[in-house]
Write a protein that holds these residues in place. Structure first.
Motif, PDB file in Angstrom:
ATOM      1  N   MET A  98      36.583 119.627  24.629  1.00 20.80           N
ATOM      2  CA  MET A  98      35.929 118.491  24.780  1.00 20.80           C
ATOM      3  C   MET A  98      34.477 117.891  23.836  1.00 20.80           C
ATOM      4  O   MET A  98      34.472 118.836  22.912  1.00 20.80           O
ATOM      5  N   GLY A  99      34.860 116.764  23.873  1.00 21.41           N
ATOM      6  CA  GLY A  99      33.801 115.849  23.363  1.00 21.41           C
ATOM      7  C   GLY A  99      32.645 116.347  22.683  1.00 21.41           C
ATOM      8  O   GLY A  99      32.041 116.814  24.288  1.00 21.41           O
ATOM      9  N   LEU A 100      32.233 115.267  22.197  1.00 24.20           N
ATOM     10  CA  LEU A 100      30.948 115.721  21.765  1.00 24.20           C
ATOM     11  C   LEU A 100      29.877 114.237  23.327  1.00 24.20           C
ATOM     12  O   LEU A 100      28.829 114.415  23.853  1.00 24.20           O
ATOM     13  N   PHE A 101      30.856 113.588  23.872  1.00 22.34           N
ATOM     14  CA  PHE A 101      30.563 112.714  25.063  1.00 22.34           C
ATOM     15  C   PHE A 101      30.193 112.850  25.890  1.00 22.34           C
ATOM     16  O   PHE A 101      29.524 113.304  27.177  1.00 22.34           O
ATOM     17  N   ASN A 102      31.432 114.102  25.588  1.00 20.58           N
ATOM     18  CA  ASN A 102      31.395 115.229  27.652  1.00 20.58           C
ATOM     19  C   ASN A 102      30.539 115.729  27.720  1.00 20.58           C
ATOM     20  O   ASN A 102      29.708 116.448  28.406  1.00 20.58           O
ATOM     21  N   ALA A 103      30.108 116.667  26.475  1.00 24.16           N
ATOM     22  CA  ALA A 103      28.749 117.365  26.008  1.00 24.16           C
ATOM     23  C   ALA A 103      27.645 117.209  26.756  1.00 24.16           C
ATOM     24  O   ALA A 103      27.153 117.792  27.303  1.00 24.16           O
ATOM     25  N   LEU A 104      27.794 115.869  25.388  1.00 22.74           N
ATOM     26  CA  LEU A 104      26.361 115.085  26.335  1.00 22.74           C
ATOM     27  C   LEU A 104      26.323 114.887  27.694  1.00 22.74           C
ATOM     28  O   LEU A 104      25.413 114.601  28.513  1.00 22.74           O
TER      29      LEU A 104
END
Ligand SMILES: [Zn+2]
Length: 74
Positions: A1-7
């Motif tokens: 999971m990328g940073l964007f998804n986490a955010l």
């Protein structure tokens, strides 16, 4: 999971929490039951009509039920 998804996931979770909290109190999540946006009041909007301050999502009633009705219209 990328940073964007986490955010995005975090923002979604925090939005859900806010909605749940307001549902328990019966208040509109968009304006927290105030019926208007106190933070929107500034020197530019002072020239607008009173409608500019009114919460569009609950029609100024500050009620969760009215907010929910607005969401269903989208
Ligand atoms: Zn509202």
């Amino acid at each position: 999971m990328g940073l964007f998804n986490a955010l995005a996931e975090w923002r979604e979770a925090s939005r859900e929490k806010k909605i749940v909290r307001n549902r328990e109190r019966g208040t509109c999540p968009a304006c927290t039951g105030q019926g208007y946006y106190p933070l929107a009041v500034n020197e530019y909007m002072a020239f607008e009509s009173a409608d500019a301050y009114t919460c569009q999502q609950c029609s100024g009633s500050g009620l969760y039920a009215d907010w929910e009705r607005y969401q269903n219209q989208l």
